[in-house]
Design a protein around this motif. Structure first.
Motif, mmCIF file in Angstrom:
data_model
loop_
_atom_site.group_PDB
_atom_site.id
_atom_site.type_symbol
_atom_site.label_atom_id
_atom_site.label_comp_id
_atom_site.label_asym_id
_atom_site.label_seq_id
_atom_site.Cartn_x
_atom_site.Cartn_y
_atom_site.Cartn_z
ATOM 1 N N LEU A 1 -6.362 4.349 -7.467
ATOM 2 C CA LEU A 1 -7.794 4.554 -7.276
ATOM 3 C C LEU A 1 -8.487 3.261 -7.635
ATOM 4 C CD1 LEU A 1 -10.213 6.434 -6.681
ATOM 5 C CD2 LEU A 1 -10.225 7.012 -9.124
ATOM 6 N N ASN A 2 -9.144 2.648 -6.642
ATOM 7 C CA ASN A 2 -9.837 1.373 -6.830
ATOM 8 C C ASN A 2 -11.333 1.587 -6.687
ATOM 9 O OD1 ASN A 2 -7.267 0.067 -6.957
ATOM 10 N ND2 ASN A 2 -7.209 0.030 -4.728
ATOM 11 N N VAL A 3 -12.067 1.220 -7.726
ATOM 12 C CA VAL A 3 -13.513 1.425 -7.751
ATOM 13 C C VAL A 3 -14.190 0.077 -8.014
ATOM 14 C CG1 VAL A 3 -15.450 2.607 -8.846
ATOM 15 C CG2 VAL A 3 -13.230 3.767 -8.615
ATOM 16 N N THR A 4 -15.202 -0.241 -7.211
ATOM 17 C CA THR A 4 -15.992 -1.462 -7.407
ATOM 18 C C THR A 4 -17.381 -1.078 -7.845
ATOM 19 O OG1 THR A 4 -14.749 -2.605 -5.690
ATOM 20 C CG2 THR A 4 -16.864 -3.555 -6.332
ATOM 21 N N ALA A 5 -17.782 -1.563 -9.011
ATOM 22 C CA ALA A 5 -19.105 -1.217 -9.556
ATOM 23 C C ALA A 5 -20.159 -2.179 -9.052
ATOM 24 C CB ALA A 5 -19.049 -1.226 -11.071
ATOM 25 N N VAL B 1 -8.863 5.021 -2.202
ATOM 26 C CA VAL B 1 -7.742 5.753 -2.773
ATOM 27 C C VAL B 1 -6.509 5.528 -1.903
ATOM 28 C CG1 VAL B 1 -8.319 7.881 -1.527
ATOM 29 C CG2 VAL B 1 -6.927 7.994 -3.614
ATOM 30 N N ILE B 2 -5.354 5.364 -2.572
ATOM 31 C CA ILE B 2 -4.082 5.186 -1.873
ATOM 32 C C ILE B 2 -3.072 6.140 -2.508
ATOM 33 C CG2 ILE B 2 -2.313 3.568 -1.116
ATOM 34 C CD1 ILE B 2 -4.221 1.289 -1.813
ATOM 35 N N TRP C 1 -0.887 7.073 2.429
ATOM 36 C CA TRP C 1 -2.190 7.327 3.050
ATOM 37 C C TRP C 1 -3.238 6.537 2.284
ATOM 38 C CZ3 TRP C 1 -6.268 10.541 0.810
ATOM 39 C CH2 TRP C 1 -7.368 10.719 1.677
ATOM 40 N N LYS C 2 -4.022 5.747 2.997
ATOM 41 C CA LYS C 2 -5.048 4.903 2.408
ATOM 42 C C LYS C 2 -6.391 5.269 3.002
ATOM 43 C CE LYS C 2 -6.232 -0.019 1.837
ATOM 44 N NZ LYS C 2 -5.776 -1.407 2.150
ATOM 45 N N LYS C 3 -7.357 5.520 2.134
ATOM 46 C CA LYS C 3 -8.661 5.995 2.595
ATOM 47 C C LYS C 3 -9.772 5.362 1.764
ATOM 48 C CE LYS C 3 -11.813 8.797 4.472
ATOM 49 N NZ LYS C 3 -12.235 8.725 5.885
ATOM 50 N N ARG C 4 -10.770 4.810 2.438
ATOM 51 C CA ARG C 4 -11.965 4.316 1.752
ATOM 52 C C ARG C 4 -12.973 5.460 1.739
ATOM 53 N NH1 ARG C 4 -14.044 0.096 -0.445
ATOM 54 N NH2 ARG C 4 -12.190 -1.149 0.010
ATOM 55 N N LEU C 5 -13.218 6.006 0.537
ATOM 56 C CA LEU C 5 -14.093 7.160 0.411
ATOM 57 C C LEU C 5 -15.554 6.776 0.625
ATOM 58 C CD1 LEU C 5 -12.413 8.859 -2.686
ATOM 59 C CD2 LEU C 5 -11.940 9.220 -0.245
ATOM 60 N N ASP C 6 -15.937 5.608 0.116
ATOM 61 C CA ASP C 6 -17.278 5.070 0.350
ATOM 62 C C ASP C 6 -17.194 3.555 0.222
ATOM 63 O OD1 ASP C 6 -17.452 4.424 -2.454
ATOM 64 O OD2 ASP C 6 -18.084 6.477 -2.850
ATOM 65 N N ALA C 7 -18.343 2.907 0.175
ATOM 66 C CA ALA C 7 -18.349 1.439 0.143
ATOM 67 C C ALA C 7 -17.701 0.879 -1.113
ATOM 68 C CB ALA C 7 -19.785 0.927 0.260
ATOM 69 N N ASN C 8 -17.620 1.690 -2.188
ATOM 70 C CA ASN C 8 -17.124 1.181 -3.470
ATOM 71 C C ASN C 8 -15.845 1.852 -3.957
ATOM 72 O OD1 ASN C 8 -19.416 -0.540 -3.723
ATOM 73 N ND2 ASN C 8 -20.613 1.200 -4.474
ATOM 74 N N THR C 9 -15.312 2.812 -3.210
ATOM 75 C CA THR C 9 -14.173 3.586 -3.706
ATOM 76 C C THR C 9 -13.076 3.670 -2.649
ATOM 77 O OG1 THR C 9 -15.728 4.945 -4.975
ATOM 78 C CG2 THR C 9 -13.464 5.744 -4.786
ATOM 79 N N ASP D 1 0.821 -1.220 0.000
ATOM 80 C CA ASP D 1 0.000 0.000 0.000
ATOM 81 C C ASP D 1 0.848 1.261 0.000
ATOM 82 O OD1 ASP D 1 -2.359 -1.433 -0.042
ATOM 83 O OD2 ASP D 1 -2.549 -1.494 2.136
ATOM 84 N N ARG D 2 1.916 1.260 -0.802
ATOM 85 C CA ARG D 2 2.704 2.473 -1.022
ATOM 86 C C ARG D 2 2.999 2.579 -2.513
ATOM 87 N NH1 ARG D 2 6.861 1.500 1.854
ATOM 88 N NH2 ARG D 2 8.648 1.692 0.482
ATOM 89 N N PRO D 3 2.002 2.963 -3.300
ATOM 90 C CA PRO D 3 2.182 2.992 -4.766
ATOM 91 C C PRO D 3 3.151 4.094 -5.184
ATOM 92 C CG PRO D 3 0.102 4.012 -4.158
ATOM 93 C CD PRO D 3 0.660 3.418 -2.893
ATOM 94 N N LEU D 4 3.962 3.776 -6.193
ATOM 95 C CA LEU D 4 4.901 4.750 -6.744
ATOM 96 C C LEU D 4 4.609 5.019 -8.215
ATOM 97 C CD1 LEU D 4 8.201 3.474 -5.053
ATOM 98 C CD2 LEU D 4 6.628 5.257 -4.269
ATOM 99 N N ASN D 5 3.466 4.519 -8.688
ATOM 100 C CA ASN D 5 3.009 4.827 -10.041
ATOM 101 C C ASN D 5 1.559 5.301 -9.959
ATOM 102 O OD1 ASN D 5 1.729 2.408 -9.403
ATOM 103 N ND2 ASN D 5 1.789 1.664 -11.504
ATOM 104 N N LYS D 6 0.975 5.582 -11.101
ATOM 105 C CA LYS D 6 -0.428 5.988 -11.147
ATOM 106 C C LYS D 6 -1.245 4.823 -11.678
ATOM 107 C CE LYS D 6 1.826 10.040 -10.980
ATOM 108 N NZ LYS D 6 3.311 10.124 -10.934
ATOM 109 N N GLN D 7 -2.316 4.501 -10.967
ATOM 110 C CA GLN D 7 -3.132 3.361 -11.380
ATOM 111 C C GLN D 7 -4.589 3.592 -11.035
ATOM 112 O OE1 GLN D 7 -1.882 -0.871 -10.695
ATOM 113 N NE2 GLN D 7 -3.732 -0.984 -9.430
ATOM 114 N N ILE D 8 -5.447 3.238 -11.982
ATOM 115 C CA ILE D 8 -6.895 3.258 -11.769
ATOM 116 C C ILE D 8 -7.421 1.871 -12.088
ATOM 117 C CG2 ILE D 8 -9.100 4.239 -12.487
ATOM 118 C CD1 ILE D 8 -7.650 6.800 -13.201
#
Length: 295
Positions: free
Chosen positions: A291-295, A272-273, A262-270, A30-37
């Protein structure tokens, strides 16, 4: 109390690859050094589609993975493709032939158009009650050698002992042992202590000591490395703190690199790290986010 304590230990069976994993995760995960969605779409309870776009150096690459749960085989089948024309096909079977037994097959190619770098690998993982765990993997790459990895771990009360080996088999059936490792881990409800020793090639010998502790919302992971061949040493300490605004992590090592995330769950489906590495000696830094999103 003692009954519940004994239950805790019987539930801690793990594979050799997981020796010291808690401490290692604090230091590296949980320490990303690139950009990922990444977008995960659970199409149905049995089908899942994962789409990922990320940076790799100055390039942007993407991949898609489709997974289907197949009850008839007691496992799942997945197919993945990427923007570099690479593809993989996986079959995983769990608990079908025996409880605790996992079988997996992987077929891949780095370029399915040019038919380059094909590989086939098969693996087995087995947990026998709370007493032992073994793994085996054979990899047939497109090169001249076949790779074989084996490991075993046994458990007694709060102790775990394990061995692993990695060998290469040439076309003329000559066997070369690339790496042999051994480890011991003490499991306590509040902390884990792990010692590992490795022998790579003919002469390189090294050891690791890892320590993990959790107290409330605070987690600490440490790692000390020593190479007996070169006398090189390295030490790293990581601290993770859970709070209302997410999980904050800091990692400091003797190499002069300081990591923050810094790792934060913005809502039940989103989720960000955000992570960064700063090399205080070279005065260089890297910043990334996932940025991890679950549809």
């Amino acid at each position: 109390f003692f009954a519940s304590l004994k239950l805790y230990y019987t539930m801690s069976t793990f594979f050799f690859k997981d020796f010291g994993k808690n401490a290692k995760d604090i230091i590296t995960k949980d320490r990303p050094l690139n950009k990922q969605i990444q977008v995960t779409d659970n199409l149905t309870p049995d089908y899942q589609l994962v789409l990922t776009a990320k940076t790799r150096g100055d390039e942007v690459v993407a991949d898609a993975e489709f997974t289907a749960d197949v009850p008839k085989i007691g496992g799942d089948v997945s197919v993945s493709v990427d923007s570099d024309a690479g593809a993989e096909f996986d079959i995983t079977i769990c608990d079908k032939l025996a409880k605790g037994l996992k079988l997996a097959l992987n077929v891949g190619s780095s370029d399915v158009v040019a038919l380059e770098n094909q590989s086939v690998s098969a693996s087995v993982e087995y947990k026998y009650q709370d007493k032992a765990a073994v793994t085996g993997k054979i990899d047939f790459p497109s090169g001249s050698s076949t790779k074989v990895d084996l490991s075993a771990a046994v458990f007694k009360n709060s102790w775990a002992f394990g061995l692993s080996s990695s060998c290469a088999i040439q076309q003329e059936f000559a066997v070369a042992c690339d790496k042999v490792s051994g480890g011991v881990q003490y499991n306590h409800p509040e902390y884990f202590v792990t010692a590992l020793a490795h022998r790579s090639g003919a002469k390189d010998v090294s050891s690791e000591v890892r320590y993990y502790r959790k107290s409330g919302d605070l987690q600490i992971g440490t790692e000390f490395l020593y190479n007996y061949t070169t006398a090189a040493t390295a030490a790293t300490v990581g601290v993770a703190k859970s709070c209302e605004n997410g999980v904050v992590k800091a990692v400091v090592g003797t190499s002069g690199v300081v990591g923050l995330s810094w790792k934060k769950r913005l809502d039940a489906n989103t989720e960000v790290i955000v992570g960064c590495n700063a090399d205080v000696q070279r005065k260089e830094y890297q910043v990334g986010f996932n940025l991890n999103v679950t549809a």
